[in-house]
Design a protein around this motif. Structure first.
Motif, mmCIF file in Angstrom:
data_model
loop_
_atom_site.group_PDB
_atom_site.id
_atom_site.type_symbol
_atom_site.label_atom_id
_atom_site.label_comp_id
_atom_site.label_asym_id
_atom_site.label_seq_id
_atom_site.Cartn_x
_atom_site.Cartn_y
_atom_site.Cartn_z
ATOM 1 N N HIS A 176 41.562 37.785 29.500
ATOM 2 C CA HIS A 176 42.407 38.808 30.117
ATOM 3 C C HIS A 176 43.855 38.354 30.222
ATOM 4 N N ALA A 177 44.743 39.306 30.485
ATOM 5 C CA ALA A 177 46.145 38.958 30.734
ATOM 6 C C ALA A 177 46.680 39.763 31.899
ATOM 7 N N LEU A 178 47.413 39.091 32.771
ATOM 8 C CA LEU A 178 48.178 39.764 33.817
ATOM 9 C C LEU A 178 49.649 39.810 33.438
ATOM 10 N N GLY A 179 50.085 38.875 32.562
ATOM 11 C CA GLY A 179 51.505 38.807 32.205
ATOM 12 C C GLY A 179 51.730 38.272 30.803
ATOM 13 N N GLN A 180 51.067 38.876 29.820
ATOM 14 C CA GLN A 180 51.355 38.529 28.418
ATOM 15 C C GLN A 180 52.742 39.084 28.065
ATOM 16 N N TYR A 221 47.962 29.842 33.344
ATOM 17 C CA TYR A 221 46.667 30.517 33.268
ATOM 18 C C TYR A 221 45.916 30.319 34.584
ATOM 19 N N THR A 222 45.065 31.283 34.913
ATOM 20 C CA THR A 222 44.125 31.108 36.021
ATOM 21 C C THR A 222 42.717 31.325 35.482
ATOM 22 N N TYR A 223 41.804 30.465 35.906
ATOM 23 C CA TYR A 223 40.396 30.635 35.535
ATOM 24 C C TYR A 223 39.593 30.863 36.817
ATOM 25 N N ARG A 224 38.759 31.895 36.829
ATOM 26 C CA ARG A 224 37.962 32.232 38.015
ATOM 27 C C ARG A 224 36.497 31.877 37.843
ATOM 28 N N LEU A 225 36.003 31.027 38.740
ATOM 29 C CA LEU A 225 34.574 30.716 38.805
ATOM 30 C C LEU A 225 33.993 31.461 39.997
ATOM 31 N N ILE A 266 40.962 27.950 39.160
ATOM 32 C CA ILE A 266 41.588 26.785 38.540
ATOM 33 C C ILE A 266 42.884 27.276 37.908
ATOM 34 N N ILE A 267 44.003 26.713 38.392
ATOM 35 C CA ILE A 267 45.317 27.151 37.919
ATOM 36 C C ILE A 267 45.877 26.066 37.000
ATOM 37 N N ALA A 268 46.234 26.459 35.781
ATOM 38 C CA ALA A 268 46.747 25.500 34.797
ATOM 39 C C ALA A 268 48.102 25.968 34.293
ATOM 40 N N GLU A 269 49.074 25.063 34.327
ATOM 41 C CA GLU A 269 50.416 25.406 33.837
ATOM 42 C C GLU A 269 50.915 24.260 32.965
ATOM 43 N N ALA A 270 51.478 24.611 31.797
ATOM 44 C CA ALA A 270 51.965 23.581 30.871
ATOM 45 C C ALA A 270 53.097 24.150 30.033
ATOM 46 N N LEU A 289 45.644 35.019 31.401
ATOM 47 C CA LEU A 289 47.016 34.580 31.135
ATOM 48 C C LEU A 289 47.885 35.237 32.199
ATOM 49 N N VAL A 290 48.429 34.431 33.110
ATOM 50 C CA VAL A 290 49.118 34.983 34.281
ATOM 51 C C VAL A 290 50.601 35.199 34.003
ATOM 52 N N ARG A 291 51.233 34.216 33.346
ATOM 53 C CA ARG A 291 52.685 34.292 33.205
ATOM 54 C C ARG A 291 53.164 33.449 32.036
ATOM 55 N N VAL A 292 54.188 33.932 31.374
ATOM 56 C CA VAL A 292 54.865 33.158 30.323
ATOM 57 C C VAL A 292 56.277 32.879 30.819
#
Lengths: 268, 268
Positions: free
Chosen positions: A63-67, A117-121, A191-195, A246-249
């Motif tokens: 999914h994307a919230l902010g592609q 990105y955010t991953y939801r468990l 789980i929030i991942a930013e790179a 995908l939360v934000r670019v």
């Protein structure tokens, strides 16, 4: 002689989509991707083919919230009317959030300086409204161990062991993982991942390893060894796509991200 | 002579479902309803037809967080194993939340003493994750006026003007609307309705009128007149189904709800 479209204004768009309805951002199967759906709408609006350029691909089901994407086209009215026209007849699983006029130097992919990105468990069986947007985990998870493993992974490393792409060794697989947090709220773990950029299936591989640590299948020491090995093995499982957003670019005006120009930067 | 199934134990189940995937709780079209899907699973488990009895119907597109139904069947193991078996192979848009053994006097419909529904409005265009679960409203809403209208509607009244059913005048259309609240949180407005029972399309008719008041199309005085008229007219619009959730069904042990025995109590 200049390309006919080179003098056309450039538009930057931010969009959200429910990836469960598409075969990814870009697909081999014509018509089934998010990009195809948006390009079909632009074709209706402009009466010609308008190619859009995304910040990177997302896999089927992600999914994307902010592609972010851009395209070039003449438009007589303001961005508000462009936004309204774009929104008017897209599939309901896609929403254009914003449209901005940008300079021709802007490029959605080459100028991206980072992504979040955010991953939801979901701990245990999720209800029908949560299932399409999370990965259910049926064993108890050790959050402290997961956070300790995340601390090992954070920072600038060669993440070759965390990509599904078996490219040539010379491809640059070093990324700066600025953020990797594990947060719990009720039965939902995010789980929030930013790179500065992500390798192919990198987020889902990181999540797969963190969950294995949480379940006690891997230790923090194992994670350190996997990272150092620079080799993808079956120990690293890829988490399923429906939990990933995908939360934000991020963009820094006027500066190009060199990492984003390599072939491996097909972000999931 | 007793009915063959009359000596079988009775099971009470609470379930959730995403109504967007079904033609309602009970449908004219075989196989397309929530009830059909659950009965198909019970047929697999018990090797025979097992009829389920819901607390009431929900229309096509209406969701449930806590619909209740019962059925009669012999089961050798405990309710936990019955729950696990029921959950195992249902469509992912349905979730059985709990299973309890109940006495033969329990009836999901006839013993229901009340129900709570929530309706979700979204101010402006909703994102792809919210759209299937709300009604987008593009005009500003006067919350104070909506709450004033809700106060007029709360209480024990003849709600004939708020049902889509044009039944005979002798049918009892008096209901005790114990709760009708309008609450805003960000761009989401929730309308919570609780009563001893609801008439056909009553919640969506109440919501349609409250939104008309919020938009300034109707006054609180108009609402009072509509209620007193006991006549359904085109002034009362029915809100679309995708914003509606059956949240909870209430039971008082050992007491039957007489209101729930009439034909008009096909709750939406």
């Amino acid at each position: 002689m200049a390309h006919p479209s080179s003098s056309e204004p450039r538009w930057k768009c931010v969009c959200a989509y429910d990836g469960g309805h598409f075969a990814g951002w870009q697909s081999q199967v014509s018509g089934a991707s998010v990009q195809d759906a948006i390009e079909a709408r632009l074709r209706e609006m402009f009466g010609r083919e308008v190619r859009i350029h995304g910040s990177g691909r997302t896999d089927a089901g992600v999914h994307a919230l902010g592609q972010v994407f851009h395209f070039d086209a003449h438009w007589r009215h303001g961005p508000e009317k462009l936004l309204a026209a774009l929104r008017a007849r897209l599939p309901s699983a896609i929403q254009i959030k914003t449209v901005c006029a940008v300079t021709p130097e802007f490029h959605a992919r080459f100028q991206a300086s980072g992504k979040r990105y955010t991953y939801r468990l979901h701990l245990g069986d999720a209800d029908p409204f949560t299932r399409p947007y999370s990965w259910p985990v049926f064993r108890p998870l050790d959050l402290a161990a997961m956070n300790a493993a995340a601390a090992v992974l954070r920072g600038r490393h060669d993440f070759r062991a965390f990509t599904a792409l078996n490219g040539p060794a010379r491809v640059d697989t070093v990324r700066d993982l600025r953020r990797l947090d594990v947060r719990r709220r009720g039965r939902v773990i995010r789980i929030i991942a930013e790179a500065d950029g992500f390798l192919y299936k990198m987020v889902r591989s990181l999540v797969g390893v963190l969950v294995a640590v949480g379940e006690g299948k891997l230790t923090v020491h194992d994670v350190r060894a996997i990272l150092a090995s620079r080799q993808r093995t079956a120990v690293v499982q890829t988490a399923p796509p429906q939990g990933l957003f995908l939360v934000r670019v991020f963009y820094r005006p006027g500066r190009r991200s060199t990492a984003a120009t390599t072939d491996v930067d097909n972000d999931e």
